[in-house]
Scaffold this motif. Sequence first.
Motif, PDB file in Angstrom:
ATOM      1  N   ALA A 180     -50.678   4.324  65.345  1.00 47.63           N
ATOM      2  CA  ALA A 180     -50.041   2.957  64.733  1.00 47.63           C
ATOM      3  C   ALA A 180     -49.728   3.452  63.491  1.00 47.63           C
ATOM      4  O   ALA A 180     -50.779   4.034  62.347  1.00 47.63           O
ATOM      5  CB  ALA A 180     -50.795   1.712  65.332  1.00 47.63           C
ATOM      6  N   GLY A 181     -48.985   3.420  63.195  1.00 46.33           N
ATOM      7  CA  GLY A 181     -48.884   3.473  61.607  1.00 46.33           C
ATOM      8  C   GLY A 181     -47.845   4.730  60.894  1.00 46.33           C
ATOM      9  O   GLY A 181     -47.413   4.371  60.088  1.00 46.33           O
ATOM     10  N   TRP A 194     -52.352   9.079  49.880  1.00 45.45           N
ATOM     11  CA  TRP A 194     -50.361   9.496  50.063  1.00 45.45           C
ATOM     12  C   TRP A 194     -49.948   8.614  50.958  1.00 45.45           C
ATOM     13  O   TRP A 194     -49.225   7.825  51.065  1.00 45.45           O
ATOM     14  CB  TRP A 194     -50.312  10.619  50.162  1.00 45.45           C
ATOM     15  N   GLY A 195     -50.772   7.845  52.113  1.00 46.11           N
ATOM     16  CA  GLY A 195     -50.748   7.531  53.132  1.00 46.11           C
ATOM     17  C   GLY A 195     -51.114   6.001  52.737  1.00 46.11           C
ATOM     18  O   GLY A 195     -49.790   5.223  53.000  1.00 46.11           O
ATOM     19  N   PHE A 196     -51.692   5.365  51.923  1.00 43.35           N
ATOM     20  CA  PHE A 196     -51.812   4.185  51.103  1.00 43.35           C
ATOM     21  C   PHE A 196     -50.750   4.268  50.026  1.00 43.35           C
ATOM     22  O   PHE A 196     -50.363   2.683  50.685  1.00 43.35           O
ATOM     23  CB  PHE A 196     -53.247   4.147  49.842  1.00 43.35           C
ATOM     24  N   THR A 251     -42.254   6.025  65.729  1.00 44.59           N
ATOM     25  CA  THR A 251     -43.354   6.596  65.748  1.00 44.59           C
ATOM     26  C   THR A 251     -44.382   5.980  64.710  1.00 44.59           C
ATOM     27  O   THR A 251     -46.091   6.007  64.633  1.00 44.59           O
ATOM     28  CB  THR A 251     -43.481   8.076  64.217  1.00 44.59           C
ATOM     29  N   MET A 252     -43.776   4.882  64.314  1.00 38.40           N
ATOM     30  CA  MET A 252     -44.892   3.536  64.309  1.00 38.40           C
ATOM     31  C   MET A 252     -46.052   3.305  64.747  1.00 38.40           C
ATOM     32  O   MET A 252     -46.966   2.621  64.607  1.00 38.40           O
ATOM     33  CB  MET A 252     -44.642   2.550  63.244  1.00 38.40           C
ATOM     34  N   ILE A 253     -45.143   3.423  66.580  1.00 37.82           N
ATOM     35  CA  ILE A 253     -45.622   2.425  67.536  1.00 37.82           C
ATOM     36  C   ILE A 253     -45.733   3.673  68.164  1.00 37.82           C
ATOM     37  O   ILE A 253     -45.956   3.338  69.432  1.00 37.82           O
ATOM     38  CB  ILE A 253     -44.820   1.706  68.043  1.00 37.82           C
ATOM     39  N   ARG A 302     -48.018  -2.810  62.355  1.00 42.02           N
ATOM     40  CA  ARG A 302     -47.951  -1.477  62.572  1.00 42.02           C
ATOM     41  C   ARG A 302     -48.660  -0.674  61.336  1.00 42.02           C
ATOM     42  O   ARG A 302     -49.460  -0.688  61.429  1.00 42.02           O
ATOM     43  CB  ARG A 302     -47.768  -0.787  63.516  1.00 42.02           C
ATOM     44  N   VAL A 303     -47.664  -0.423  60.224  1.00 40.97           N
ATOM     45  CA  VAL A 303     -48.122  -0.017  59.271  1.00 40.97           C
ATOM     46  C   VAL A 303     -49.652  -0.962  58.732  1.00 40.97           C
ATOM     47  O   VAL A 303     -50.470   0.208  57.868  1.00 40.97           O
ATOM     48  CB  VAL A 303     -46.745   0.288  58.427  1.00 40.97           C
TER      49      VAL A 303
END
Length: 469
Positions: free
Chosen positions: A77-78, A92-94, A234-236, A322-323
């Motif tokens: 997820a994300g 960077w993810g944050f 891709t988020m799910i 999901r993010v």
Amino acid sequence: MNPSAKPPELERAIGCLGAGAILAGTVIGTGIFLVPSTIARETGSVWAVFLVWVVGGFLSLAGALSYAELGAAFPEAGGEYIFLRRAYGPLWGFLFGWQQVVIGKTGSIAGIATAFAIFLGFFVHDLDQPVWQYSIAGLDLTLTGVQLTALAGILVFTLLNYGGVVLGSEVQNVLTLLKVGAIVVLAVLGLASDKGSWEHFSDAGTVSARIGIESFGTALAAALWAYDGWNNVTMIGAEIKNPQRTIPRVLIFGIAAVMAVYLLINLAYFYVLPLAEVQQSGRLAQDMASLALGEWGGRAITVAAIVSTLAALNGAILTGARVSYAMARDGLFFRHMGDIDPVHRTPAKALIVQGLAAGALILILGRDERAFERLFSYAIFGEWAFYGITALAVIALRLREPALPRPYRTLGYPWVPLAFFLVACAFCTGMVLHNPRDAGLGLALLAAGLPFYAYWRFRTDAGSDARRE
């Protein structure tokens, strides 16, 4: 409650059809009803319009090919949050997740819901009129029917997705089937109409010498906006069945299918209407359908636009939560946003907070058209910046983690992700040059997240140290 019991997790319940419906449903939104006129004005050539759609489709496919490798390797997820964290580190993810929560996804949801209400106003008269007014401390507060309708749309689809990913996916399947079917049928009926003429394509053999790089770039930016949303699959990743095979297939074949639908409806537009009328039209789809099919055609295409926005709204709500859920699970957001409803197996609190944030944007900015334009400028600038560095993450991870299992490897590596990265850079540079103030404010919003990152990272590290002791 048994303290040793495992907390509930997301459920892998979305198959290839459901994932494909999410991609098509979020990509095919309002753009195909509005963008062709902009492209026609910028290029001044029917041939160039189709060239722009093809180039935009292949550029989106280059991004999809890059994301396919990442999505298959990290089916969690994300989406980009996971990819950027793994490739460049948690900051960077944050920053990607912060941009999505603050303005990217929430702004998109607010905009789509408002578009739905505006389209509905075709049938409900005076929907844009105030329904509630109040003055306090010299400040006039107004709530319109459009705002109320948009808020109702967000509430309904948030509740549907709260009820389970299976329910949300099934709703997405139905809405996407209806809207794609409606667009294809209306395109075929338009091409079969005796109101059109193939002479409208008489300039198709040449490209006007007046088309410059700037005009083509502006037209291409409009097309890329219409293709936007393919990354949502891709988020799910944590809820897709057999993700190592499903994610690459859906991304690649989904973009190809969307491009085919876009080319078909554009063919109908230019068959029914000459180039000059396409350029001047403010309601291109309605004008085409009304001329080719009569009054009922204009109504039918408006219904198709309403269904299209509802499918995009459902897909954005389903994927966006999901993010923030993934960030919370990593300790980089409010802790309870990472909770899973034990009955419905959905990120319930993330969905609720996302809906409240999008609703707040509608209340604050819903009557200011220019405010919404600024909102989308911030969001689009941030999204394309992250698209580019995410594609580059394919190369970074190949160098840093060569032994990482990769069920799918990007076709045309490294040129495909590198080309997409360069296009994203050009896209963002163009936005900075065209509207430096909005781009600067977008960067300022990103920078505003840094103190929050420092706080959450400190708290997470402190908790880890305490557990080790």
